[in-house]
Design an enzyme around this catalytic site. Structure first.
Site, mmCIF file in Angstrom:
data_model
loop_
_atom_site.group_PDB
_atom_site.id
_atom_site.type_symbol
_atom_site.label_atom_id
_atom_site.label_comp_id
_atom_site.label_asym_id
_atom_site.label_seq_id
_atom_site.Cartn_x
_atom_site.Cartn_y
_atom_site.Cartn_z
ATOM 1 N N GLU A 4 48.309 36.076 35.161
ATOM 2 C CA GLU A 4 49.313 35.729 36.218
ATOM 3 C C GLU A 4 49.053 34.876 37.269
ATOM 4 O OE1 GLU A 4 52.264 39.689 35.447
ATOM 5 O OE2 GLU A 4 50.690 39.855 36.760
ATOM 6 N N CYS A 35 48.304 31.641 44.293
ATOM 7 C CA CYS A 35 47.665 32.503 44.126
ATOM 8 C C CYS A 35 46.999 32.322 42.478
ATOM 9 C CB CYS A 35 48.043 33.898 44.322
ATOM 10 S SG CYS A 35 46.847 34.966 44.036
ATOM 11 N N CYS A 71 39.025 41.890 35.020
ATOM 12 C CA CYS A 71 37.818 41.657 35.910
ATOM 13 C C CYS A 71 36.780 42.942 35.553
ATOM 14 C CB CYS A 71 38.403 41.981 37.498
ATOM 15 S SG CYS A 71 37.097 41.809 38.561
ATOM 16 N N CYS A 106 37.079 47.732 40.753
ATOM 17 C CA CYS A 106 37.251 48.223 42.260
ATOM 18 C C CYS A 106 38.445 49.503 42.008
ATOM 19 C CB CYS A 106 37.835 47.319 43.150
ATOM 20 S SG CYS A 106 36.478 46.322 43.600
ATOM 21 N N CYS A 115 42.339 48.669 42.458
ATOM 22 C CA CYS A 115 42.843 47.335 41.878
ATOM 23 C C CYS A 115 43.409 47.612 40.553
ATOM 24 C CB CYS A 115 41.825 46.126 41.986
ATOM 25 S SG CYS A 115 42.546 44.754 41.353
ATOM 26 N N SER A 124 38.107 33.832 47.190
ATOM 27 C CA SER A 124 38.027 35.322 47.562
ATOM 28 C C SER A 124 37.020 35.966 46.765
ATOM 29 C CB SER A 124 39.283 36.119 47.624
ATOM 30 O OG SER A 124 39.099 37.503 47.963
ATOM 31 N N SER A 154 36.323 40.212 50.248
ATOM 32 C CA SER A 154 36.892 41.720 50.133
ATOM 33 C C SER A 154 35.979 42.839 50.754
ATOM 34 C CB SER A 154 37.382 41.955 48.736
ATOM 35 O OG SER A 154 38.329 40.946 48.477
ATOM 36 N N LEU A 155 36.312 43.126 52.046
ATOM 37 C CA LEU A 155 35.129 43.953 52.646
ATOM 38 C C LEU A 155 35.528 45.362 52.334
ATOM 39 C CD1 LEU A 155 32.677 43.579 54.130
ATOM 40 C CD2 LEU A 155 33.766 44.126 56.275
ATOM 41 N N HIS A 156 36.749 45.952 52.944
ATOM 42 C CA HIS A 156 37.377 47.065 52.666
ATOM 43 C C HIS A 156 36.711 48.419 53.227
ATOM 44 C CE1 HIS A 156 39.937 44.591 50.098
ATOM 45 N NE2 HIS A 156 39.335 44.570 49.297
ATOM 46 N N ASN A 195 48.822 47.838 47.847
ATOM 47 C CA ASN A 195 50.201 47.973 46.948
ATOM 48 C C ASN A 195 49.962 48.927 45.789
ATOM 49 O OD1 ASN A 195 51.426 45.805 48.418
ATOM 50 N ND2 ASN A 195 49.759 44.412 47.605
ATOM 51 N N CYS A 203 49.194 41.424 46.106
ATOM 52 C CA CYS A 203 47.803 41.372 45.973
ATOM 53 C C CYS A 203 47.454 42.724 45.256
ATOM 54 C CB CYS A 203 47.069 41.792 47.239
ATOM 55 S SG CYS A 203 47.118 40.170 48.364
HETATM 56 N N1 SAH Z 1 38.153 39.566 42.837
HETATM 57 C C1 SAH Z 1 38.346 38.668 43.952
HETATM 58 C C2 SAH Z 1 39.838 38.257 44.135
HETATM 59 C C3 SAH Z 1 40.967 38.736 43.647
HETATM 60 S S1 SAH Z 1 41.585 40.164 44.399
HETATM 61 C C4 SAH Z 1 38.350 39.674 45.146
HETATM 62 O O1 SAH Z 1 38.238 41.153 45.052
HETATM 63 O O2 SAH Z 1 38.241 39.654 46.420
HETATM 64 C C5 SAH Z 1 42.442 39.477 45.869
HETATM 65 C C6 SAH Z 1 42.461 40.583 46.910
HETATM 66 O O3 SAH Z 1 43.514 41.714 46.868
HETATM 67 C C7 SAH Z 1 41.171 41.276 47.230
HETATM 68 O O4 SAH Z 1 41.258 41.373 48.630
HETATM 69 C C8 SAH Z 1 41.459 42.595 46.691
HETATM 70 O O5 SAH Z 1 40.650 43.523 47.077
HETATM 71 C C9 SAH Z 1 42.896 42.790 47.246
HETATM 72 N N2 SAH Z 1 43.544 43.878 46.219
HETATM 73 C C10 SAH Z 1 43.302 44.357 45.228
HETATM 74 N N3 SAH Z 1 43.874 45.337 44.771
HETATM 75 C C11 SAH Z 1 44.950 45.500 45.880
HETATM 76 C C12 SAH Z 1 46.061 46.500 46.100
HETATM 77 N N4 SAH Z 1 46.250 47.184 45.196
HETATM 78 N N5 SAH Z 1 46.684 46.445 47.179
HETATM 79 C C13 SAH Z 1 46.125 45.467 48.106
HETATM 80 N N6 SAH Z 1 45.190 44.715 48.148
HETATM 81 C C14 SAH Z 1 44.442 44.673 46.769
HETATM 82 FE FE1 SF4 Z 2 37.882 42.633 40.366
HETATM 83 FE FE2 SF4 Z 2 38.848 41.626 42.848
HETATM 84 FE FE3 SF4 Z 2 40.223 43.711 41.441
HETATM 85 FE FE4 SF4 Z 2 37.843 44.097 42.615
HETATM 86 S S1 SF4 Z 2 39.479 43.543 43.830
HETATM 87 S S2 SF4 Z 2 38.651 44.659 40.538
HETATM 88 S S3 SF4 Z 2 36.690 42.245 42.286
HETATM 89 S S4 SF4 Z 2 39.972 41.382 40.997
#
Ligand code: SAH
Ligand code: SF4
Length: 370
Positions: A93, A106, A113, A117, A120, A199, A221-223, A299, A342
């Site tokens: 997508e 985007c 992936c 995580c 995600c 990212s 993506s620190l989180h 999200n 996201c």
């Molecule tokens: N793999 C890379 C880029 C893709 S994800 C990364 O992890 O940085 C893009 C962003 O969306 C990242 O910061 C990711 O952590 C965030 N993200 C993933 N799942 C999410 C969700 N359910 N709600 C909000 N942000 C999310």
């Molecule tokens: Fe992959 Fe980024 Fe999603 Fe983590 S947040 S599973 S690195 S796409």
């Protein structure tokens, strides 16, 4: 046909090499880049400034292949999402987010992936394959064509690119860097390095490599403010823990003036990483790194097991960061009615495990038939 070179896979350097091998002058590379990426021409016969002999030669040896659009959805806020076919039943997508003075695309880098995580949706789907350069830059080309170049100012609608779609761009490094070269190339999209952001979830050796080979902006993506929380939600933290990651961030902003800050993304997960104490810990960890912070409301997606922090909790968290002098914004959620926000991108991931199972069952049923 299958092993033809796809001209969409070539950045300027490899295009120049390709024409040198054909015994052609280097300016052919820039001519072709302009035809494909600026005029959107995919039919070699339409490239009128190439000699007939060269056109014939190209028609025999190359293809110009863009990913096929399977579906388009448009959100009530104007966000658009496309589902693209990238072969063998795999689909990724791409999302276009229009704002007053810019249009952000985007872009996906992988089908699925491998990093898993926990918050995600893409991660939950497993991994199928890396996208080719053509499949990455093809998303930019496709979006410009779908939206149509602005007839008032002749400008392309995509003014900014974020490598934040499906996949971990650092795990498809060569292809992502070559595609970003084409985004910045004057004879193609001509985007400034500031308008392209990669990212990553924090693949440390690749952060060092990126610093050497590309001037684009970096988002991490620190989180989480500590390893206990980060280990829980991002398995990659076990390989590259926070100290190691933040040291790489220090090196990244150290070296070149072009890399003058890092954006840290921080997804707000209720009761997991969103307390004021977590915010204070984050402030300490980021000391000495020129930082901007994007707080991303989580999200939701089916069976995620997480909830988004309350608006109050996000505000309180943000206040701690701002009071400590950190530039902090809360990211607006766009396109949530079409699952384009996201972390919601799903596509169709024919994972290796699923493919393997399918192959076995096909073999099995063939066995039965025999
Ligand atoms: N793999 C890379 C880029 C893709 S994800 C990364 O992890 O940085 C893009 C962003 O969306 C990242 O910061 C990711 O952590 C965030 N993200 C993933 N799942 C999410 C969700 N359910 N709600 C909000 N942000 C999310
Ligand atoms: Fe992959 Fe980024 Fe999603 Fe983590 S947040 S599973 S690195 S796409």
């Amino acid at each position: 046909m299958a092993d033809r070179i796809n001209l969409l896979d070539l950045n300027r350097k490899s295009m120049a090499g390709f024409f040198a091998d054909l015994g052609e002058k280097p300016f052919r590379a820039t001519q072709i880049l302009k035809w494909i990426h600026q005029a959107g021409v995919t039919d070699i016969d339409e490239m009128s400034n190439l000699s007939k002999a060269l056109r014939l030669k190209l028609k025999d040896t190359v293809a110009i292949k863009t990913p096929e659009i399977k579906q388009e959805q448009i959100s009530k806020d104007g966000t658009r999402k496309w589902l693209l076919d990238v072969g063998n039943g795999n689909r990724v997508e791409t999302v276009y987010i229009p704002e007053e003075n810019r249009g952000t695309l985007c872009v996906s880098s992988q089908v699925g992936c491998p990093l898993d995580c926990k918050f995600c949706s893409t991660g939950k789907q497993g991994f199928s394959k890396n996208l080719s350069v053509g499949e990455i830059i093809g998303q930019v080309m496709m979006a410009n064509q779908q939206i149509g170049w602005n007839s008032n100012n002749g400008r392309q609608p995509v003014t900014n690119v974020v490598m934040m779609g499906m996949g971990e761009p650092m795990m498809n490094f060569e292809n992502v860097v070559a595609a970003m070269d084409i985004m910045m190339e004057d004879f193609a999209y001509g985007l400034s390095r500031r308008r392209i952001t990669l990212s990553t979830s924090g693949i440390v050796p690749m952060i060092d490599k990126l610093k050497e080979v590309s001037p684009v902006s970096l988002a991490i993506s620190l989180h989480a403010p500590n390893d206990v929380i980060r280990d829980q939600i991002m398995p990659i933290n076990k390989t590259y823990p926070l100290n190691t990651l933040l040291d790489a961030c220090r090196r990244f902003t150290d070296v070149k003036e072009s890399h003058n800050h890092i954006t840290f993304e921080y997804v707000m997960l209720k009761g997991v990483n969103d307390s004021e104490e977590n915010a204070r810990e984050l402030v300490k960890r980021l000391q000495g790194i020129p930082s901007k912070i994007n707080l991303i409301p989580f999200n939701p997606f089916p069976d995620s097991g997480y909830l988004c922090s309350s608006r109050n909790a996000i505000e309180r968290f943000k206040t701690v960061l701002i009071d400590a002098g950190l530039i902090t914004v809360t990211r607006k959620t766009r396109g949530d009615d079409i699952d384009a926000a996201c972390g919601q991108l799903a596509g169709d991931v024919i994972s290796k495990a699923a493919r393997h199972r399918k192959e076995i069952s096909v073999k099995g049923s063939q066995g039965e038939a025999a």
